[in-house]
Design a protein around this motif. Structure first.
Motif, short mmCIF file in Angstrom:
data_model
loop_
_atom_site.label_atom_id
_atom_site.label_comp_id
_atom_site.label_asym_id
_atom_site.label_seq_id
_atom_site.Cartn_x
_atom_site.Cartn_y
_atom_site.Cartn_z
N UNK A 11 0.81 -1.20 0.00
CA UNK A 11 0.00 0.00 0.00
C UNK A 11 0.85 1.26 0.00
N UNK A 12 2.06 1.17 0.53
CA UNK A 12 2.93 2.34 0.65
C UNK A 12 3.78 2.58 -0.58
N UNK A 13 4.17 1.50 -1.27
CA UNK A 13 5.13 1.62 -2.36
C UNK A 13 4.56 1.00 -3.63
N UNK A 14 4.88 1.56 -4.79
CA UNK A 14 4.42 0.96 -6.05
C UNK A 14 4.96 -0.45 -6.21
N UNK A 15 4.16 -1.31 -6.80
CA UNK A 15 4.63 -2.66 -7.09
C UNK A 15 5.62 -2.61 -8.26
N UNK A 16 6.66 -3.41 -8.18
CA UNK A 16 7.70 -3.41 -9.20
C UNK A 16 7.44 -4.50 -10.22
N UNK A 17 7.85 -4.25 -11.46
CA UNK A 17 7.79 -5.30 -12.46
C UNK A 17 8.77 -6.41 -12.07
N UNK A 18 8.46 -7.63 -12.50
CA UNK A 18 9.28 -8.77 -12.08
C UNK A 18 9.36 -9.80 -13.20
N UNK A 19 10.55 -10.37 -13.37
CA UNK A 19 10.70 -11.53 -14.24
C UNK A 19 10.42 -12.77 -13.40
N UNK A 20 9.32 -13.42 -13.69
CA UNK A 20 8.87 -14.57 -12.91
C UNK A 20 9.62 -15.84 -13.34
N UNK A 21 9.96 -15.91 -14.62
CA UNK A 21 10.73 -17.02 -15.19
C UNK A 21 11.38 -16.47 -16.46
N UNK A 22 12.35 -17.17 -17.03
CA UNK A 22 12.95 -16.68 -18.28
C UNK A 22 11.89 -16.45 -19.36
N UNK A 23 11.76 -15.21 -19.82
CA UNK A 23 10.77 -14.89 -20.84
C UNK A 23 9.38 -14.61 -20.30
N UNK A 24 9.19 -14.62 -19.00
CA UNK A 24 7.89 -14.38 -18.38
C UNK A 24 8.00 -13.18 -17.45
#
Length: 220
Positions: free
Chosen positions: A4-17
């Motif tokens: 709630x305090x900070x923006x969610x960051x983009x994440x590489x969940x797996x190679x190419x995902x």
């Protein structure tokens, strides 16, 4: 609390995902919702998908461009009202291309035209078992856009429906793209969190817009 305090960051969940939070802003979410409501109307509208074993999927579906049924594609809704599938709009294809470029970066191999949309509607009790998007001829990345209620999205591996997998929280406006070594990874939705949709969206439940490149010889 941190979410709630900070923006969610983009994440590489797996190679190419890659998961890109808040990719679709609220105004465009409302536009997408209006389009989904139009597409869901008959003919060739929202339907319950029946599996070859006689069961039914709990998420209901409408298709654009090509009609998917387990486990093939057609130009008519043969497992529904028999009507021709609704056309795939050019603006939706452009959205898919932009999503891939934002998530994975531009590359010549990703220039194929998106021509399939599978739009799944989940009410609070709906689920999606672990499966692979393996009925297309193209290896172009799959684009997934979420509207409405938050869900738990389970992203696995190309070899088995079981572990290892990662559970990702997808909220309204989130983008998830998977291609390359993860293009045929198993994935599913074990849970939807009712009542979590943005108040201003006007949607009860969850919509998932999945864009794919067919790779079929007569694709336009």
């Amino acid at each position: 609390m941190d979410s709630e305090l900070f923006p969610r960051e983009r994440a590489q969940v797996a190679p190419g995902a890659v998961h890109v939070p808040d990719w679709v802003d609220p105004a465009h979410q409302r536009e997408l919702l209006r389009a989904c409501r139009d597409w869901a109307r008959p003919p060739a509208g929202l339907r319950t998908v029946r599996t070859p074993g006689g069961g039914t999927m709990t998420a209901r579906q409408v298709c654009l461009g090509w009609h998917w049924y387990p486990y093939a594609y057609a130009r008519t809704v043969g497992d529904g009202d028999g009507a021709p599938v609704k056309p795939f709009p050019a603006w939706l294809g452009e959205l898919g291309r932009r999503a891939v470029a934002d998530a994975l970066g531009p590359a010549p191999a990703r220039g194929a035209a998106y021509d399939i949309a599978l739009i799944n509607f989940y009410d609070g009790d709906a689920r999606m078992g672990m499966h692979r998007d393996a009925d297309e001829k193209s290896e172009a990345p799959v684009v997934s856009l979420s509207l409405g209620d938050t869900c738990v999205f389970r992203f696995g591996n190309p070899r088995t429906r079981t572990r290892p997998y990662t559970d990702v929280e997808l909220r309204s406006g989130d983008l998830f793209v998977f291609g390359g070594p993860s293009r045929l990874a198993y994935h599913g939705v074990p849970r939807v969190l009712p009542g979590t949709a943005p108040a201003g969206l006007g949607l009860t439940g969850r919509l998932n817009i999945t864009l794919r490149v067919s790779g079929f010889p007569d694709a336009t």
